[in-house]
Motif scaffolding. Sequence first.
Motif, PDB file in Angstrom:
ATOM      1  N   LEU A 255       0.840  -1.195   0.000  1.00 19.32           N
ATOM      2  CA  LEU A 255       0.000   0.000   0.000  1.00 19.32           C
ATOM      3  C   LEU A 255       0.875   1.246   0.000  1.00 19.32           C
ATOM      4  O   LEU A 255       1.944   1.265   0.615  1.00 19.32           O
ATOM      5  N   PRO A 256       0.458   2.303  -0.684  1.00 19.73           N
ATOM      6  CA  PRO A 256       1.298   3.514  -0.749  1.00 19.73           C
ATOM      7  C   PRO A 256       1.440   4.172   0.618  1.00 19.73           C
ATOM      8  O   PRO A 256       0.543   4.087   1.470  1.00 19.73           O
ATOM      9  N   GLY A 257       2.568   4.861   0.821  1.00 21.87           N
ATOM     10  CA  GLY A 257       2.820   5.561   2.069  1.00 21.87           C
ATOM     11  C   GLY A 257       2.132   6.905   2.119  1.00 21.87           C
ATOM     12  O   GLY A 257       1.451   7.328   1.178  1.00 21.87           O
ATOM     13  N   ARG A 258       2.333   7.599   3.238  1.00 23.62           N
ATOM     14  CA  ARG A 258       1.654   8.878   3.441  1.00 23.62           C
ATOM     15  C   ARG A 258       2.085   9.919   2.419  1.00 23.62           C
ATOM     16  O   ARG A 258       1.259  10.690   1.915  1.00 23.62           O
ATOM     17  N   ALA A 259       3.354   9.954   2.073  1.00 23.45           N
ATOM     18  CA  ALA A 259       3.834  10.952   1.108  1.00 23.45           C
ATOM     19  C   ALA A 259       3.193  10.748  -0.256  1.00 23.45           C
ATOM     20  O   ALA A 259       2.783  11.715  -0.924  1.00 23.45           O
TER      21      ALA A 259
ATOM     22  N   LYS B 170       0.318   9.313  -0.824  1.00 27.29           N
ATOM     23  CA  LYS B 170      -1.103   9.660  -0.726  1.00 27.29           C
ATOM     24  C   LYS B 170      -1.309  11.168  -0.814  1.00 27.29           C
ATOM     25  O   LYS B 170      -2.220  11.646  -1.504  1.00 27.29           O
ATOM     26  N   LEU B 171      -0.466  11.934  -0.129  1.00 22.30           N
ATOM     27  CA  LEU B 171      -0.590  13.386  -0.195  1.00 22.30           C
ATOM     28  C   LEU B 171      -0.360  13.906  -1.607  1.00 22.30           C
ATOM     29  O   LEU B 171      -1.041  14.828  -2.071  1.00 22.30           O
TER      30      LEU B 171
ATOM     31  N   THR C  15     -11.764   6.619  -5.555  1.00 18.97           N
ATOM     32  CA  THR C  15     -10.421   6.291  -6.025  1.00 18.97           C
ATOM     33  C   THR C  15      -9.400   6.366  -4.899  1.00 18.97           C
ATOM     34  O   THR C  15      -8.586   5.461  -4.706  1.00 18.97           O
ATOM     35  N   LEU C  16      -9.444   7.457  -4.142  1.00 13.92           N
ATOM     36  CA  LEU C  16      -8.470   7.636  -3.076  1.00 13.92           C
ATOM     37  C   LEU C  16      -8.682   6.632  -1.943  1.00 13.92           C
ATOM     38  O   LEU C  16      -7.719   6.176  -1.327  1.00 13.92           O
TER      39      LEU C  16
END
Length: 678
Positions: free
Chosen positions: A56-60, A62-63, A95-96
């Motif tokens: 899963l993608p990290g916080r950076a 996602k932002l 999507t997000l």
Amino acid sequence: MANQSELLPRESLLWIFAAQFAALLPQFALLPLWIVCAWAFAVYWRLEVFRGRRDLPGRAVKLLVVALTVGGLALSYGRWFALEPMVALLAVSFTLKNLELVSRRDAFLSLLLAYFVAATLFVYEQTIPYALYGTICVVVITAALAAQLGHFSARPRRALGLSLRLLAQAVPLMLLLFIVMPRLGPLWAVPQNKSGASTGVSDSMTPGDFTRLSKSDKPVLRIAFDGPVPAPEQRYWRGLVYSDFDGRRWSQGFGVDPREGGVVRWSGREQSLPEVGPRYRYRVIQESTNNPWLFAMARPISDTRGVGETSDDRIIKRGPVYSRFAYEVRSWPRETLTDVRELDDFQHRRNLQLPRGGNPRTRAWADEFRASGLDAEEISARVLKFFNRSFTYTLKPPALGVDSIDEFLFGSQQGFCEHFAGSYVFTMRAAGVPARVVAGYQGGEWVDQEEYLLVREYDAHAWAEIWIAGRGWQRVDPTAAVSPERIRDGLQNAAAEEFMADSLLPLHRIGILNRLRLEWDMVNYRWYQAVVSFDSDKQQNLLKKLLGEVSPLRLAAFIAVPVALALIGILLWLWFSGRGRRLPPASRLYQKFCRRMARAGIARRPGEAPRDFARRVRVEKPALAPMVELITAAFEKAAYGEDPAAQKQLRRLLRQWSPGANFMFLKTVGAGRIATGE
């Protein structure tokens, strides 16, 4: 990190994507392509995470994705407070959310958004196909929620079955709320798409515009009359008045449209109109046009909220007609009225306006009429006689050049309604008679079964009005002078060979298909009358029919009684459905015995065999052991040996025995009978 019990069951992941796809599918044609691709990519990425191929993608990340999507929405729409960007924002939320779909809470939020997206379908359309598809969406989304319970709940048959049962239980409450809930206006207003293409009659007219409309059989108006129905020759549904001409294009002119400062009376006419006499009352259901003008016969008044009247005998809506709209109208034929006002100087000049040059032959012809001293009606009769003698009505007129009026009157002499109306008004103005072009629809197909008039796009029509002193504006239809059957019988009969000739499937030529098309329109008409247009007035009328008098006490009883009956029905259904399949008689008798033993303090364990239960009773309750062994032996013979005598013995023993009367039971049956099992 979520607890293990809160983690999203892997089997339910496909259900979430299926619910998202079902809710978004109708929106794919309206959303920007990049949103559709982004949703598909997010689903692909989450499936790769499920297979263990990616993280899963990290916080950076996602932002960064959030920033890109916000920028994409801003570039695609240019504004936020409108319907389309808000629906797109919900789609982007899907999507997000897929990028962090881990726990049951994440799934719940995603599916809650799906309900909202499915509801936005009805902002655009309220037709039967949309209602059916919306129902399918709700079923799929509810099944996706049911699939979050665990492995077995994700099976299609189980998830869909639970979804259908839940929604079936909700139907009575839904119908009750539909009838009794107050019809309130929206608490907020979301601006619609003002850049969308308008349909139907436009705010201007050039040669060929109405010819293009004749190629469409799309319904435009459905008109139901309360009282007399006008004859076909009187069915002129006016929507626009063109007073300005630039040599080729007719338009309303500045200051007519209310969006440009035009005057509209929103609270009825100032002058009085007769309460009795030849007038028409009717209800119009108009399809969306993305324009504010409505259609009605001459001298209309509407009491519908948000509808006003203009000084040129038209009615308009306060805002554009973005969806199907119903309004009430009363119309007075002009010949029944005597309140004729003089034409003021501004209107006189406006309706005599012509370009400085062009069309010299028509101007010279009109000057002859002016010089001869003929009045307005005599000039009109001469022009109409000219049309009747030499002209042809056709759906395929030849193209016209710069001097379009001259080329039509003295050259091709072949045209459609806009050619006749435009050239007639030009000639009358050149002869000194105030005149104007009126655009709308003429005629319609009468539907006997439902008693309403169906007006389609190909009924679009243009005609003229001339000013006659002492009588006011009078309708003149030059097309009627060339093709009277167009006004009397409609375009389909007037141009039978050319009508819808370019259609891939000419339904009007196939009797069965044309009949089916009409039946479908009647179904849509009933749907709109019964469901979509169920407003506060219809609600009050229905409640008065059901309750006699709408009072708080009667309304509360009307709500409470069905709710109580529904709850009782649900409880009974749960009671009987929870009992499962009906057991054989021997098993039911043995269950009765087990319940008595439980009350005596020794309950049978789940899955414990009858013989094992009897052995445990011998250890824990030795005094009850002989009786238990006797009943167990009788049950085994009845259940497994299918011995009718043993079943009768089991029933007799249970009727005579209870744990509290065990001593009397032993004394009655005797030790010998217990040992032999008789």
